[in-house]
Design a protein around this motif. Structure first.
Motif, PDB file in Angstrom:
ATOM      1  N   ALA A 188       5.073  10.532  15.540  1.00  0.00           N
ATOM      2  CA  ALA A 188       4.813  10.429  16.973  1.00  0.00           C
ATOM      3  C   ALA A 188       4.118   9.126  17.341  1.00  0.00           C
ATOM      4  O   ALA A 188       3.384   9.067  18.335  1.00  0.00           O
ATOM      5  N   GLU A 191       5.039   7.845  20.935  1.00  0.00           N
ATOM      6  CA  GLU A 191       4.429   8.636  22.004  1.00  0.00           C
ATOM      7  C   GLU A 191       2.922   8.369  22.097  1.00  0.00           C
ATOM      8  O   GLU A 191       2.380   8.151  23.195  1.00  0.00           O
ATOM      9  N   THR A 225       5.474  15.376  22.228  1.00  0.00           N
ATOM     10  CA  THR A 225       4.586  14.966  23.313  1.00  0.00           C
ATOM     11  C   THR A 225       3.229  14.583  22.740  1.00  0.00           C
ATOM     12  O   THR A 225       2.684  15.301  21.896  1.00  0.00           O
ATOM     13  N   VAL A 266      10.447   6.702  25.850  1.00  0.00           N
ATOM     14  CA  VAL A 266       9.305   7.584  26.103  1.00  0.00           C
ATOM     15  C   VAL A 266       9.064   7.713  27.606  1.00  0.00           C
ATOM     16  O   VAL A 266       8.973   6.711  28.322  1.00  0.00           O
ATOM     17  N   ALA A 281       2.907  11.481  27.057  1.00  0.00           N
ATOM     18  CA  ALA A 281       4.021  10.611  26.699  1.00  0.00           C
ATOM     19  C   ALA A 281       4.971  11.418  25.825  1.00  0.00           C
ATOM     20  O   ALA A 281       4.567  11.959  24.789  1.00  0.00           O
ATOM     21  N   THR A 282       6.225  11.531  26.266  1.00  0.00           N
ATOM     22  CA  THR A 282       7.165  12.450  25.623  1.00  0.00           C
ATOM     23  C   THR A 282       8.483  11.761  25.321  1.00  0.00           C
ATOM     24  O   THR A 282       9.046  11.052  26.171  1.00  0.00           O
ATOM     25  N   THR A 283       8.975  12.003  24.121  1.00  0.00           N
ATOM     26  CA  THR A 283      10.357  11.630  23.758  1.00  0.00           C
ATOM     27  C   THR A 283      11.177  12.899  23.745  1.00  0.00           C
ATOM     28  O   THR A 283      10.853  13.844  23.017  1.00  0.00           O
TER      29      THR A 283
END
Length: 286
Positions: A188, A191, A225, A266, A281-283
């Motif tokens: 992550a 993110e 996230t 992101v 912050a999310t992928t």
């Protein structure tokens, strides 16, 4: 010899009758039938799946909840800003009058710029796999999404006070079993870096390490996230002005309360109403 009965002796009563009881064949038959029932019960428990929620533990239902969250994220659409929330386990409910249980719930928030909440809920319901039998109804509190993820896992959706949609998947009360611990999140960096960059732009570096949450994507891969909280300080007079250079394009949401943009793959959301501000912050799944 006199016919009188001698004192102290009981008169003859004839042959002795046996005490009443079950015939031997009935006793043997009952025992054999009990053994047959016990064998059938053992085979059913070993080979058949549970048929009610109370027979499935929280640990067994966890993967179903995880998959439902991934399905919901995909159903929200490519233009949606989503963010995972940490899973919660609440203990203390009653599976039966004699057995304690627990409930597992996972959730995500969804925002689609310029779209009405009811429209987004309808879109999600239509995009979910048919096995969910998803639908949207109107209630006094507004539009409500309801679906069935299988294995007695319920999916719900509603609008929150800040305008986002909250989508949940929960197990209902059931035996705890071996419990349900979240899988450690790896990979992550993108993110976490995007969340940290947003807070630094605001002049309020993160108060600590970001919280990381993940869920499996339906087609493979992982939805991740990172959630970070700002440290002490005050927000700049124009948060949008300092956040805009981080975006790969125009802002997706630009209000005094909320600012959202994409930084490469992101999606970044800044909640300016929170004290202190929080950044997610999310992928998403692709």
């Amino acid at each position: 010899m006199s016919g009188a009965v001698q004192t102290g002796y009981a008169p003859p009563s004839g042959p002795t009758r046996p005490e009443p009881g079950w015939p031997r064949w009935l006793v043997v038959g009952t025992v054999l039938w009990a053994l047959v029932l016990a064998a059938l019960t053992w085979l059913s428990v070993r080979d058949d799946g549970p048929t009610v929620r109370e027979q499935r533990t929280l640990a067994e239902a966890g993967p179903v909840v995880d998959r439902a969250i991934g399905d919901l994220a995909v159903a929200a659409g490519d233009d949606a800003l989503v963010a995972l929330l940490p899973a919660t386990v609440e203990r203390g409910c009653r599976v039966t009058p004699f057995a304690d249980g627990a409930t597992l719930e996972r959730a995500l928030t969804v925002r689609v710029a310029g779209a009405e909440p009811r429209t987004v809920l309808d879109r999600i319901a239509d995009a979910l796999p048919a096995r969910y039998a998803a639908g949207v109804v109107l209630s006094r509190e507004g539009a409500r999404l309801r679906a069935d993820a299988g294995d007695f896992v319920t999916v719900r959706g509603r609008q929150t006070e800040n305008g986002a949609l909250l989508l949940t998947a929960d197990t209902g009360c059931r035996p705890l079993g071996s419990g349900s611990a979240p899988t450690p999140v790896t990979g992550a960096d993108a993110e976490a870096g995007a969340a940290d960059a947003a807070l630094r732009a605001l002049g309020r570096p993160a108060a600590g390490e970001p919280d990381l949450v993940a869920a499996p994507c339906p087609g493979g891969g992982v939805l991740r996230t990172a959630r970070a909280t700002a440290g002490p300080g005050t927000n700049p007079p124009s948060p949008a002005a300092v956040l805009a250079p981080l975006a790969a394009g125009p802002a997706l949401v630009d209000t005094p309360e909320w600012y959202a943009y994409r930084a490469g793959p992101v999606g970044v959301q800044v909640d300016l109403t929170a004290d202190p501000p929080t950044v997610t912050a999310t992928t998403t799944c692709r």
